[in-house]
Design a protein around this motif. Structure first.
Motif, PDB file in Angstrom:
ATOM      1  N   TYR A   1      52.575  28.920  43.944  1.00 57.67           N
ATOM      2  CA  TYR A   1      51.170  28.680  43.579  1.00 57.67           C
ATOM      3  C   TYR A   1      50.715  27.247  43.874  1.00 57.67           C
ATOM      4  CZ  TYR A   1      51.321  33.301  41.698  1.00 57.67           C
ATOM      5  OH  TYR A   1      51.447  34.674  41.607  1.00 57.67           O
ATOM      6  N   TYR A   2      51.627  26.403  44.320  1.00 56.67           N
ATOM      7  CA  TYR A   2      51.224  25.078  44.794  1.00 56.67           C
ATOM      8  C   TYR A   2      50.385  25.223  46.062  1.00 56.67           C
ATOM      9  CZ  TYR A   2      51.426  20.803  47.510  1.00 56.67           C
ATOM     10  OH  TYR A   2      51.077  19.729  48.299  1.00 56.67           O
ATOM     11  N   SER A   3      49.294  24.513  46.139  1.00 60.00           N
ATOM     12  CA  SER A   3      48.310  24.523  47.229  1.00 60.00           C
ATOM     13  C   SER A   3      47.570  25.852  47.341  1.00 60.00           C
ATOM     14  CB  SER A   3      48.914  24.097  48.576  1.00 60.00           C
ATOM     15  OG  SER A   3      49.854  25.011  49.081  1.00 60.00           O
ATOM     16  N   GLY A   4      47.711  26.694  46.302  1.00 58.36           N
ATOM     17  CA  GLY A   4      46.792  27.804  46.117  1.00 58.36           C
ATOM     18  C   GLY A   4      45.570  27.260  45.382  1.00 58.36           C
ATOM     19  N   PHE A   5      44.979  28.056  44.494  1.00 57.98           N
ATOM     20  CA  PHE A   5      43.851  27.535  43.721  1.00 57.98           C
ATOM     21  C   PHE A   5      43.789  28.212  42.364  1.00 57.98           C
ATOM     22  CE2 PHE A   5      42.092  30.933  46.394  1.00 57.98           C
ATOM     23  CZ  PHE A   5      41.355  31.695  45.490  1.00 57.98           C
ATOM     24  N   ALA A   6      43.071  27.578  41.444  1.00 57.59           N
ATOM     25  CA  ALA A   6      42.969  28.098  40.074  1.00 57.59           C
ATOM     26  C   ALA A   6      41.632  27.682  39.483  1.00 57.59           C
ATOM     27  CB  ALA A   6      44.122  27.558  39.211  1.00 57.59           C
ATOM     28  N   GLY A   7      41.179  28.477  38.511  1.00 59.64           N
ATOM     29  CA  GLY A   7      39.947  28.111  37.820  1.00 59.64           C
ATOM     30  C   GLY A   7      39.170  29.326  37.347  1.00 59.64           C
ATOM     31  N   PRO A   8      38.092  29.090  36.589  1.00 55.54           N
ATOM     32  CA  PRO A   8      37.275  30.177  36.047  1.00 55.54           C
ATOM     33  C   PRO A   8      36.376  30.797  37.116  1.00 55.54           C
ATOM     34  CG  PRO A   8      36.337  28.058  35.428  1.00 55.54           C
ATOM     35  CD  PRO A   8      37.644  27.768  36.114  1.00 55.54           C
ATOM     36  N   LEU A   9      36.343  32.127  37.126  1.00 57.70           N
ATOM     37  CA  LEU A   9      35.519  32.892  38.056  1.00 57.70           C
ATOM     38  C   LEU A   9      34.482  33.678  37.269  1.00 57.70           C
ATOM     39  CD1 LEU A   9      35.068  34.013  40.997  1.00 57.70           C
ATOM     40  CD2 LEU A   9      36.660  35.841  40.377  1.00 57.70           C
ATOM     41  N   ASP A  10      33.203  33.359  37.495  1.00 56.39           N
ATOM     42  CA  ASP A  10      32.088  34.054  36.850  1.00 56.39           C
ATOM     43  C   ASP A  10      32.236  34.085  35.325  1.00 56.39           C
ATOM     44  OD1 ASP A  10      29.642  35.335  36.764  1.00 56.39           O
ATOM     45  OD2 ASP A  10      30.513  37.337  36.986  1.00 56.39           O
ATOM     46  N   ILE A  11      32.599  32.946  34.757  1.00 56.97           N
ATOM     47  CA  ILE A  11      32.636  32.782  33.307  1.00 56.97           C
ATOM     48  C   ILE A  11      31.460  31.896  32.905  1.00 56.97           C
ATOM     49  CG2 ILE A  11      33.908  31.759  31.371  1.00 56.97           C
ATOM     50  CD1 ILE A  11      36.471  32.648  32.663  1.00 56.97           C
ATOM     51  N   GLU A  12      30.699  32.335  31.917  1.00 59.99           N
ATOM     52  CA  GLU A  12      29.471  31.644  31.502  1.00 59.99           C
ATOM     53  C   GLU A  12      28.526  31.477  32.700  1.00 59.99           C
ATOM     54  OE1 GLU A  12      30.773  28.022  29.635  1.00 59.99           O
ATOM     55  OE2 GLU A  12      31.241  29.032  27.752  1.00 59.99           O
ATOM     56  N   GLU A  13      28.498  32.519  33.556  1.00 62.08           N
ATOM     57  CA  GLU A  13      27.587  32.608  34.706  1.00 62.08           C
ATOM     58  C   GLU A  13      27.819  31.505  35.743  1.00 62.08           C
ATOM     59  OE1 GLU A  13      23.694  32.717  32.937  1.00 62.08           O
ATOM     60  OE2 GLU A  13      23.831  34.874  32.569  1.00 62.08           O
ATOM     61  N   SER A  14      29.047  31.035  35.842  1.00 64.50           N
ATOM     62  CA  SER A  14      29.368  30.052  36.885  1.00 64.50           C
ATOM     63  C   SER A  14      30.845  30.163  37.244  1.00 64.50           C
ATOM     64  CB  SER A  14      29.042  28.629  36.426  1.00 64.50           C
ATOM     65  OG  SER A  14      29.910  28.218  35.395  1.00 64.50           O
ATOM     66  N   SER A  15      31.201  29.605  38.396  1.00 65.28           N
ATOM     67  CA  SER A  15      32.583  29.605  38.877  1.00 65.28           C
ATOM     68  C   SER A  15      32.939  28.198  39.348  1.00 65.28           C
ATOM     69  CB  SER A  15      32.755  30.585  40.048  1.00 65.28           C
ATOM     70  OG  SER A  15      32.381  31.895  39.692  1.00 65.28           O
ATOM     71  N   ARG A  16      34.161  27.764  39.033  1.00 65.35           N
ATOM     72  CA  ARG A  16      34.664  26.479  39.525  1.00 65.35           C
ATOM     73  C   ARG A  16      36.156  26.630  39.801  1.00 65.35           C
ATOM     74  NH1 ARG A  16      31.223  22.261  39.602  1.00 65.35           N
ATOM     75  NH2 ARG A  16      32.934  20.808  39.942  1.00 65.35           N
ATOM     76  N   LEU A  17      36.498  26.741  41.065  1.00 64.54           N
ATOM     77  CA  LEU A  17      37.870  26.965  41.497  1.00 64.54           C
ATOM     78  C   LEU A  17      38.383  25.726  42.227  1.00 64.54           C
ATOM     79  CD1 LEU A  17      37.202  30.546  42.846  1.00 64.54           C
ATOM     80  CD2 LEU A  17      38.266  29.962  40.658  1.00 64.54           C
ATOM     81  N   TYR A  18      39.559  25.255  41.825  1.00 58.22           N
ATOM     82  CA  TYR A  18      40.124  24.020  42.362  1.00 58.22           C
ATOM     83  C   TYR A  18      41.440  24.285  43.079  1.00 58.22           C
ATOM     84  CZ  TYR A  18      36.844  21.014  39.823  1.00 58.22           C
ATOM     85  OH  TYR A  18      35.713  20.376  39.386  1.00 58.22           O
ATOM     86  N   VAL A  19      41.699  23.501  44.123  1.00 54.37           N
ATOM     87  CA  VAL A  19      42.962  23.587  44.844  1.00 54.37           C
ATOM     88  C   VAL A  19      44.075  23.088  43.918  1.00 54.37           C
ATOM     89  CG1 VAL A  19      44.243  22.910  46.898  1.00 54.37           C
ATOM     90  CG2 VAL A  19      41.752  23.161  47.008  1.00 54.37           C
ATOM     91  N   ASN A  20      45.152  23.840  43.839  1.00 53.09           N
ATOM     92  CA  ASN A  20      46.253  23.512  42.926  1.00 53.09           C
ATOM     93  C   ASN A  20      47.185  22.488  43.585  1.00 53.09           C
ATOM     94  OD1 ASN A  20      47.866  23.586  40.669  1.00 53.09           O
ATOM     95  ND2 ASN A  20      48.902  25.489  41.229  1.00 53.09           N
TER      96      ASN A  20
END
Length: 363
Positions: A301-320
């Protein structure tokens, strides 16, 4: 960032021990922590990034989707914000889960300079033959997990120390437990406006100007982003590059803001962007294939990505990026750097050493 000392962050360790599917995170330049916790069936496993269209939850995506490293979405059965609310809920939460920690010792790794230099020679040969313009070479660093170590406390320390970074701690039976401190946004979306960045080039924090190697490395990512975004997006606004600090190191960053063309959704965009030249190389497909065949270990999962998807009507995904995997008696840290034909072995190794300090400083 100040935290209320009355809250015991080691409570997240008990969730990991019981193998609960959850994620706790703190957005970059924000104060509140967020908790996503799944109380229903097992976390959702997907086969492709485009399958993220229409999904909601906390995403944990690997560098390369495989049977051993699936694309995971933790369903937000419980979705809470703020220390007081989160800890009030957890104080009454009970799970009958049984720990079955993933054995990190059984996974491949690149811990020594000798191993790294061997991979470096292989990668540099490909660059010198003009097969590829850029390659990203990575490695691991293993730390004995002391009995006093607390994943939750490390998360709290990271939030306090790295205010401008996205910080997360997550666990699922499929992925095991991971923590990350990322300076690089992959994709965000709110009210139909999408954002991404081109982040590349690395140096220690100093008043010195950027050298040609780092500027060229960053420009490769910028050019790639422009080409990719033109396929799915309209009204692209670009700004930068400028210097962005992440702990004791700096990167070059260029920002993009845009809307998707009709018929496309966030999963389609993620499939187009990941993995970017910032974590693989250029040309993208050839670099990705080369890394899979020639890097001496599985990035997971290193250099994959993680973060909230469509939570509280927004998404913010970051490179791990600045991340670690937590085993029963071992902590495995990950770091990498971009290689060009102008690269040299010792500075590249030292760059990974510098990047490892981000996680080391909180454990």
């Amino acid at each position: 960032m100040e935290f209320n000392q009355d809250f015991d962050y080691s409570i997240f360790d008990s969730l990991i021990e019981k193998n609960v599917s959850f994620a706790v995170y703190r957005q970059a330049r924000q104060q509140d922590i967020h908790l996503v916790l799944q109380t229903s069936q097992a976390a959702l496993c997907l086969d492709s990034l485009s399958d993220l269209n229409g999904k909601t939850g906390f995403v944990i995506a690997p560098f390369r989707i495989s049977e051993d490293t699936p694309l995971i979405v933790i369903h937000p059965d419980i979705c809470l914000k703020g220390e007081a609310v989160v800890f009030s809920y957890l104080s009454d939460y009970h799970s009958e889960g049984i720990s079955s920690a993933i054995n990190i010792h059984n996974q491949t790794s690149v811990n020594s300079f000798t191993q790294y230099s061997s991979d470096y020679t292989t990668f540099y040969s490909a660059l010198s033959e003009n097969k590829l313009q850029k390659l990203v070479l990575s490695r691991t660093f293993d730390v004995e997990r002391k009995r006093s170590f607390s994943a939750g406390t490390s998360f709290r320390e990271a939030c306090g120390k790295y205010h401008s970074n996205f910080v997360f701690l997550c666990n699922t039976p499929q992925t095991g437990a991971w923590m990350g401190i990322s300076p690089e946004l992959l994709v965000s979306e709110q009210d139909g406006i999408y954002k991404t960045v081109a982040l590349a080039g690395t140096k220690k924090v100093s008043p010195e100007d950027w050298d040609d190697k780092n500027r060229k490395e960053q420009q490769i990512v910028v050019d790639y982003m422009q080409q990719q975004l033109n396929q799915l997006c309209g009204d692209v606004i670009q700004s930068g590059p400028f210097t962005a600090q992440a702990g004791n190191i700096e990167h070059l960053k260029t920002k993009f803001s845009f809307k998707l063309k009709d018929g496309y959704k966030i999963g389609d965009l993620l499939a187009l962007l990941h993995p970017s030249p910032a974590v693989s190389g250029f040309p993208k497909e050839a670099a990705f294939d080369f890394i899979f065949r020639n890097e001496s270990y599985d990035r997971r999962y290193y250099s994959g990505f993680a973060g909230p998807l469509d939570i509280e009507e927004s998404s913010r995904l970051y490179v791990n990026l600045r991340c670690m995997q937590m085993g029963e008696d071992l902590l495995r840290l990950y770091a990498g750097g971009g290689m060009l034909l102008s690269s040299e072995l010792k500075p590249e190794w030292e760059e990974t050493e510098n990047k490892l300090q981000t996680i080391l400083s909180v454990i």
